[in-house]
Design a protein around this motif. Structure first.
Motif, PDB file in Angstrom:
ATOM      1  N   ASP A  26      32.469  63.025  50.635  1.00  0.00           N
ATOM      2  CA  ASP A  26      31.141  63.017  51.277  1.00  0.00           C
ATOM      3  C   ASP A  26      30.962  61.420  52.075  1.00  0.00           C
ATOM      4  O   ASP A  26      30.371  61.346  53.069  1.00  0.00           O
ATOM      5  CB  ASP A  26      30.148  63.194  50.593  1.00  0.00           C
ATOM      6  N   LEU A  27      31.126  60.387  51.295  1.00  0.00           N
ATOM      7  CA  LEU A  27      31.061  59.013  51.522  1.00  0.00           C
ATOM      8  C   LEU A  27      32.079  58.879  52.948  1.00  0.00           C
ATOM      9  O   LEU A  27      31.583  58.256  53.884  1.00  0.00           O
ATOM     10  CB  LEU A  27      31.308  58.007  50.818  1.00  0.00           C
ATOM     11  N   ASN A  28      33.362  59.304  52.958  1.00  0.00           N
ATOM     12  CA  ASN A  28      34.121  58.987  53.932  1.00  0.00           C
ATOM     13  C   ASN A  28      33.777  59.735  55.316  1.00  0.00           C
ATOM     14  O   ASN A  28      33.791  59.210  56.280  1.00  0.00           O
ATOM     15  CB  ASN A  28      35.447  59.779  53.599  1.00  0.00           C
ATOM     16  N   LYS A  29      32.908  60.932  55.153  1.00  0.00           N
ATOM     17  CA  LYS A  29      32.397  61.614  56.301  1.00  0.00           C
ATOM     18  C   LYS A  29      31.312  61.013  56.714  1.00  0.00           C
ATOM     19  O   LYS A  29      31.281  60.821  57.974  1.00  0.00           O
ATOM     20  CB  LYS A  29      32.064  63.044  55.864  1.00  0.00           C
ATOM     21  N   LEU A  30      30.479  60.478  55.828  1.00  0.00           N
ATOM     22  CA  LEU A  30      29.339  59.706  56.238  1.00  0.00           C
ATOM     23  C   LEU A  30      29.819  58.460  56.982  1.00  0.00           C
ATOM     24  O   LEU A  30      29.287  58.278  58.169  1.00  0.00           O
ATOM     25  CB  LEU A  30      28.611  59.194  54.992  1.00  0.00           C
ATOM     26  N   ILE A  31      30.825  57.734  56.471  1.00  0.00           N
ATOM     27  CA  ILE A  31      31.214  56.616  57.246  1.00  0.00           C
ATOM     28  C   ILE A  31      31.750  56.917  58.707  1.00  0.00           C
ATOM     29  O   ILE A  31      31.503  56.135  59.491  1.00  0.00           O
ATOM     30  CB  ILE A  31      32.552  55.842  56.369  1.00  0.00           C
ATOM     31  N   ARG A  51      21.558  57.156  53.002  1.00  0.00           N
ATOM     32  CA  ARG A  51      22.522  58.325  52.532  1.00  0.00           C
ATOM     33  C   ARG A  51      23.717  57.542  51.936  1.00  0.00           C
ATOM     34  O   ARG A  51      24.254  57.805  50.679  1.00  0.00           O
ATOM     35  CB  ARG A  51      22.514  59.433  53.395  1.00  0.00           C
ATOM     36  N   ARG A  52      24.217  56.422  52.757  1.00  0.00           N
ATOM     37  CA  ARG A  52      25.304  55.721  52.239  1.00  0.00           C
ATOM     38  C   ARG A  52      25.063  55.024  51.001  1.00  0.00           C
ATOM     39  O   ARG A  52      25.647  55.089  49.934  1.00  0.00           O
ATOM     40  CB  ARG A  52      25.797  54.747  53.186  1.00  0.00           C
ATOM     41  N   ASP A  53      23.885  54.392  50.875  1.00  0.00           N
ATOM     42  CA  ASP A  53      23.348  53.714  49.868  1.00  0.00           C
ATOM     43  C   ASP A  53      23.297  54.511  48.614  1.00  0.00           C
ATOM     44  O   ASP A  53      23.825  53.996  47.271  1.00  0.00           O
ATOM     45  CB  ASP A  53      22.175  52.883  50.065  1.00  0.00           C
ATOM     46  N   ALA A  64      20.260  55.824  62.192  1.00  0.00           N
ATOM     47  CA  ALA A  64      21.215  54.874  61.641  1.00  0.00           C
ATOM     48  C   ALA A  64      20.464  54.625  60.298  1.00  0.00           C
ATOM     49  O   ALA A  64      21.273  54.201  59.133  1.00  0.00           O
ATOM     50  CB  ALA A  64      21.292  53.765  62.417  1.00  0.00           C
ATOM     51  N   ILE A  65      19.251  54.416  60.280  1.00  0.00           N
ATOM     52  CA  ILE A  65      18.454  54.022  59.105  1.00  0.00           C
ATOM     53  C   ILE A  65      18.818  55.314  57.811  1.00  0.00           C
ATOM     54  O   ILE A  65      18.865  54.919  56.833  1.00  0.00           O
ATOM     55  CB  ILE A  65      16.916  54.152  59.262  1.00  0.00           C
ATOM     56  N   ALA A  98      25.514  54.474  45.069  1.00  0.00           N
ATOM     57  CA  ALA A  98      24.901  54.232  43.785  1.00  0.00           C
ATOM     58  C   ALA A  98      25.338  55.374  42.846  1.00  0.00           C
ATOM     59  O   ALA A  98      25.499  54.963  41.567  1.00  0.00           O
ATOM     60  CB  ALA A  98      23.253  54.181  43.808  1.00  0.00           C
ATOM     61  N   ARG A  99      25.245  56.315  43.351  1.00  0.00           N
ATOM     62  CA  ARG A  99      25.736  57.548  42.344  1.00  0.00           C
ATOM     63  C   ARG A  99      27.067  57.304  42.204  1.00  0.00           C
ATOM     64  O   ARG A  99      27.904  57.684  40.815  1.00  0.00           O
ATOM     65  CB  ARG A  99      25.783  58.597  43.142  1.00  0.00           C
ATOM     66  N   MET A 100      28.211  57.121  43.041  1.00  0.00           N
ATOM     67  CA  MET A 100      29.539  56.567  42.661  1.00  0.00           C
ATOM     68  C   MET A 100      29.791  55.647  41.687  1.00  0.00           C
ATOM     69  O   MET A 100      30.701  55.576  40.623  1.00  0.00           O
ATOM     70  CB  MET A 100      30.244  56.193  44.052  1.00  0.00           C
ATOM     71  N   GLU A 101      28.842  54.601  41.654  1.00  0.00           N
ATOM     72  CA  GLU A 101      28.799  53.496  40.660  1.00  0.00           C
ATOM     73  C   GLU A 101      28.496  53.898  39.446  1.00  0.00           C
ATOM     74  O   GLU A 101      29.087  53.656  38.441  1.00  0.00           O
ATOM     75  CB  GLU A 101      27.878  52.386  41.164  1.00  0.00           C
ATOM     76  N   GLU A 102      27.809  54.944  39.314  1.00  0.00           N
ATOM     77  CA  GLU A 102      27.276  55.543  38.029  1.00  0.00           C
ATOM     78  C   GLU A 102      28.155  56.290  37.595  1.00  0.00           C
ATOM     79  O   GLU A 102      28.538  56.338  36.388  1.00  0.00           O
ATOM     80  CB  GLU A 102      25.813  56.415  38.061  1.00  0.00           C
ATOM     81  N   LEU A 103      29.093  56.992  38.490  1.00  0.00           N
ATOM     82  CA  LEU A 103      30.159  57.823  37.960  1.00  0.00           C
ATOM     83  C   LEU A 103      31.284  56.995  37.372  1.00  0.00           C
ATOM     84  O   LEU A 103      31.989  57.310  36.388  1.00  0.00           O
ATOM     85  CB  LEU A 103      30.584  58.826  38.717  1.00  0.00           C
ATOM     86  N   ASN A 104      31.567  55.851  37.946  1.00  0.00           N
ATOM     87  CA  ASN A 104      32.573  54.954  37.753  1.00  0.00           C
ATOM     88  C   ASN A 104      32.180  54.429  36.377  1.00  0.00           C
ATOM     89  O   ASN A 104      33.050  54.203  35.608  1.00  0.00           O
ATOM     90  CB  ASN A 104      32.967  53.970  38.705  1.00  0.00           C
TER      91      ASN A 104
END
Length: 238
Positions: A111-116, A60-62, A54-55, A66-72
């Protein structure tokens, strides 16, 4: 009395002790107790492994967030591209860059959706395991008490038998008794068995044949250890 005779008396009394031990071991109380104990031991490791997982998933989610925020943020710089640029070539170049960023963003979202989904799955597993563990903790406590009650119900008989064994043990050489007890701990029973004879063949009850030299070692009430079944063999004719 001979040491062999005393050891046979010891084994006969020990048979009574073993009968009670087997009754307790085969009881529903002990089966349920052991089942709960083993489950909780395994569950503890699984829960710890899921905590670590879980950790790792959260990190990985965080990281993806962060990468998505940079791309946006980077894509935001291209929002007024047509108004800022007069050169069609330059506009085309920057549009390609924006498109590449959009594709990376789309991949990150996947990737995020799969991770979620994975996080959701492990969360459900954790809840299920936690619920099962709580149920097994109750079973462990309940059947531990019942097992202790069962043992207590045999306490008088066990004390009497052990007292009898202690009395007989005083007449048995310590090295011979230690050998017997070692076999008993290995779950060998009966420990002491008579020499078998069929025609000219002599041996152990397990079927292993002994030589004449081995038979001679049995004189005087001595015993020998069968190399196959590990029992102690004696000659009943002695």
């Amino acid at each position: 009395m001979s040491k062999l005779h005393e050891l046979l008396k010891y084994q006969e009394a020990d048979k009574e002790l073993r009968k009670i031990e087997q009754e307790i071991a085969a009881s529903e109380e002990r089966k349920k107790f052991v089942q709960a104990k083993k489950f909780m031991e395994a569950a503890r490791e699984k829960l710890e492994a899921q905590d670590r997982r879980a950790i790792d998933l959260k990190n990985r989610r965080d990281e993806l967030g962060a990468r998505m925020e940079e791309l946006n943020k980077a894509l935001g710089e291209y929002s007024d591209l047509d108004e800022m640029m007069d050169d069609d070539g330059a506009v085309s170049f920057y549009k390609k860059n924006a498109q590449a960023l959009s594709e990376k963003l789309r991949a990150l979202k996947n990737d995020l959706n799969k991770l979620i989904a994975e996080i959701s799955g492990i969360t459900e597993e954790y809840k299920k395991l936690k619920s099962q563990t709580i149920a097994m903790q109750k079973q462990y406590k309940e059947y531990n008490e019942k097992l202790n009650e069962l043992k207590q119900s045999h306490a008088g008989a066990l004390k009497e038998i052990k007292g009898k064994l202690d009395g007989i043990a005083k007449n048995i050489p310590s090295e011979l008794l230690e050998k017997y007890d070692a076999k008993r701990r290995e779950r060998v029973f009966p420990v002491l068995v008579p020499l078998t004879q069929a025609g000219t063949q002599i041996g152990c009850i397990c079927g292993v044949e002994f030589s004449l030299a081995q038979k001679e070692k049995l004189s005087g009430g001595n015993v020998i250890e069968c190399e196959h079944c590990r029992r102690l063999v004696y000659n009943p004719a002695e």
